[in-house]
Write an enzyme that holds these catalytic residues in place. Structure first.
Site, mmCIF file in Angstrom:
data_model
loop_
_atom_site.group_PDB
_atom_site.id
_atom_site.type_symbol
_atom_site.label_atom_id
_atom_site.label_comp_id
_atom_site.label_asym_id
_atom_site.label_seq_id
_atom_site.Cartn_x
_atom_site.Cartn_y
_atom_site.Cartn_z
ATOM 1 N N PRO A 22 118.665 19.359 91.253
ATOM 2 C CG PRO A 22 118.562 17.034 91.444
ATOM 3 C CD PRO A 22 119.382 18.224 91.866
ATOM 4 C CB ILE A 33 123.592 30.129 96.127
ATOM 5 C CG1 ILE A 33 122.914 29.993 94.763
ATOM 6 C CG2 ILE A 33 124.620 31.257 96.099
ATOM 7 C CD1 ILE A 33 121.980 31.138 94.410
ATOM 8 N N GLY A 87 118.439 27.085 94.579
ATOM 9 C CA GLY A 87 117.939 28.139 95.452
ATOM 10 C C GLY A 87 119.047 28.715 96.314
ATOM 11 C CG ASP A 88 118.442 32.486 98.298
ATOM 12 O OD1 ASP A 88 118.942 32.735 97.173
ATOM 13 O OD2 ASP A 88 117.576 33.197 98.824
ATOM 14 N N GLY A 141 112.999 24.747 92.318
ATOM 15 C CA GLY A 141 112.163 25.480 91.367
ATOM 16 C C GLY A 141 111.378 24.592 90.432
ATOM 17 C CD GLU A 165 118.106 26.465 104.434
ATOM 18 O OE1 GLU A 165 117.691 25.710 105.350
ATOM 19 O OE2 GLU A 165 117.517 26.618 103.358
#
Length: 342
Positions: A15, A76, A72-73, A18, A286
């Site tokens: 949530p 995912i 975001g990445d 972005g 990360e």
């Protein structure tokens, strides 16, 4: 899908990613998925560690046919780590709402527009994608990296990334360029061993790294290989020259200061004493622990929804038309077996 069978999908969304764009479009996304034939439910990630990973694993074990990662990445990557270890894995789709969205670029998924991204799922175009396995337990979908510039991911505050997006990385990268250091390494791969000093190392699964789409220009999404790139200089002017060659269509791959190798296996061992600076590993943006580390390519491990109409045929190791024929033949064989069993 047999007649009367209901397909189940689980939307896992961050949530806060972005500028909270996904929260505004959950209802529209669910509507698109329902109209695409999926009985869909949603899960909002929490501050609890590995929230997205745990929910993805639960959905996979519960027999969901599709898991959608919206965020975001990092989100995912968590969802991938939830379903990748499973023996029976659901299909996966992504709705990118983060900062760099490297994987979405590779799959040609609209970024920052959840409704447009959900409509890609409705097109029902998929490809079985390679993913990476680090240390036998951590999965990644885009890149494993090491070196001074790759460490800028940890240096950019999350609030700065949210407000300024990829520009925050560019500014921090320019700040770190003069500080690039060498690390002596021993890198074992399918074709031999490299021993020497490097300033950066990338093991890429796609052609998109940090927003650049030419760092691994000939990367295949499904050929079972990483594109291993090692930069053998820490000279600022040579680094800048290599960056210019990247921007000129990937001309860096033949440069004498670059090792460019296709391999399914990589073992990275820094040749430094315990008292020296550690070699940190970046997995999909990360922190993924320190080297030494072993990387393996898991070929065709997860079936992803993507926009194959927009992806270059050069990005696939197999002809998509031939894959469609093979899938139809396989389906025909299954139906023939079912008829024969009556």
């Amino acid at each position: 899908m047999t007649e009367g069978q209901v397909l189940k999908a689980r939307l896992i969304y961050n949530p806060t990613s972005g500028q909270e764009i996904m929260k505004k479009h959950v209802a529209e996304v669910l509507h698109i998925l329902e109209n695409s034939g999926y009985e869909t439910s949603a899960f909002q990630t929490t501050a609890e560690p590995e929230s997205a990973k745990n929910e993805a694993r639960r959905a996979g074990l519960a027999g969901f046919d599709l898991v959608i990662a919206a965020g975001g990445d990092g989100t995912i990557n968590e969802v991938v780590n939830g379903i990748a270890p499973l023996e029976k894995r659901p299909k996966m789709a992504i709705i990118p709402t983060g900062t760099t969205n490297d994987y979405a670029r590779a799959l040609k998924i609209p970024r920052g527009n959840p409704v447009a991204a959900a409509k890609i799922i409705a097109k029902n175009q998929t490809i079985k994608m390679d993913i990476g396995l680090a240390r036998g337990e951590d999965y990644f979908i885009n890149i494993a990296a090491a070196g001074t510039l790759t460490e800028l991911t940890y240096s950019v505050p999350s609030q700065l990334k949210t407000v300024f997006g990829y520009l925050a990385y560019v500014v921090k990268g320019a700040e770190l360029l003069p500080k690039i250091q060498y690390t002596p390494v021993k890198v074992t791969h399918d074709h031999g061993v490299f021993e020497g000093k490097i300033s950066m190392l990338f093991a890429a699964l796609t052609n998109t790294i940090g927003g650049f789409e030419q760092i691994a220009p000939d990367a295949k999404l499904d050929d079972g290989n990483f594109t291993l790139i090692m930069v053998k200089t820490n000279n600022l002017f040579e680094i800048l020259h290599l960056i210019r060659l990247v921007l000129q269509g990937g001309k860096h791959v033949d440069h004498s200061k670059v090792e460019y190798i296709k391999t399914s296996y990589i073992n990275i061992e820094p040749q430094i004493s315990p008292q020296q600076r550690h070699m940190m590993i970046n997995l999909d943006g990360e922190y993924g622990g320190d080297a030494p580390i072993e990387l393996r390519n898991l070929s065709n491990h997860i079936e992803f929804f993507c926009n194959t109409d927009e992806i270059s045929d050069d990005a696939f190791s197999q002809d998509l038309f031939e894959l469609e024929i093979e899938e139809n033949l396989h389906r025909f064989e299954q139906e023939a077996e079912e008829i024969d069993s009556y």
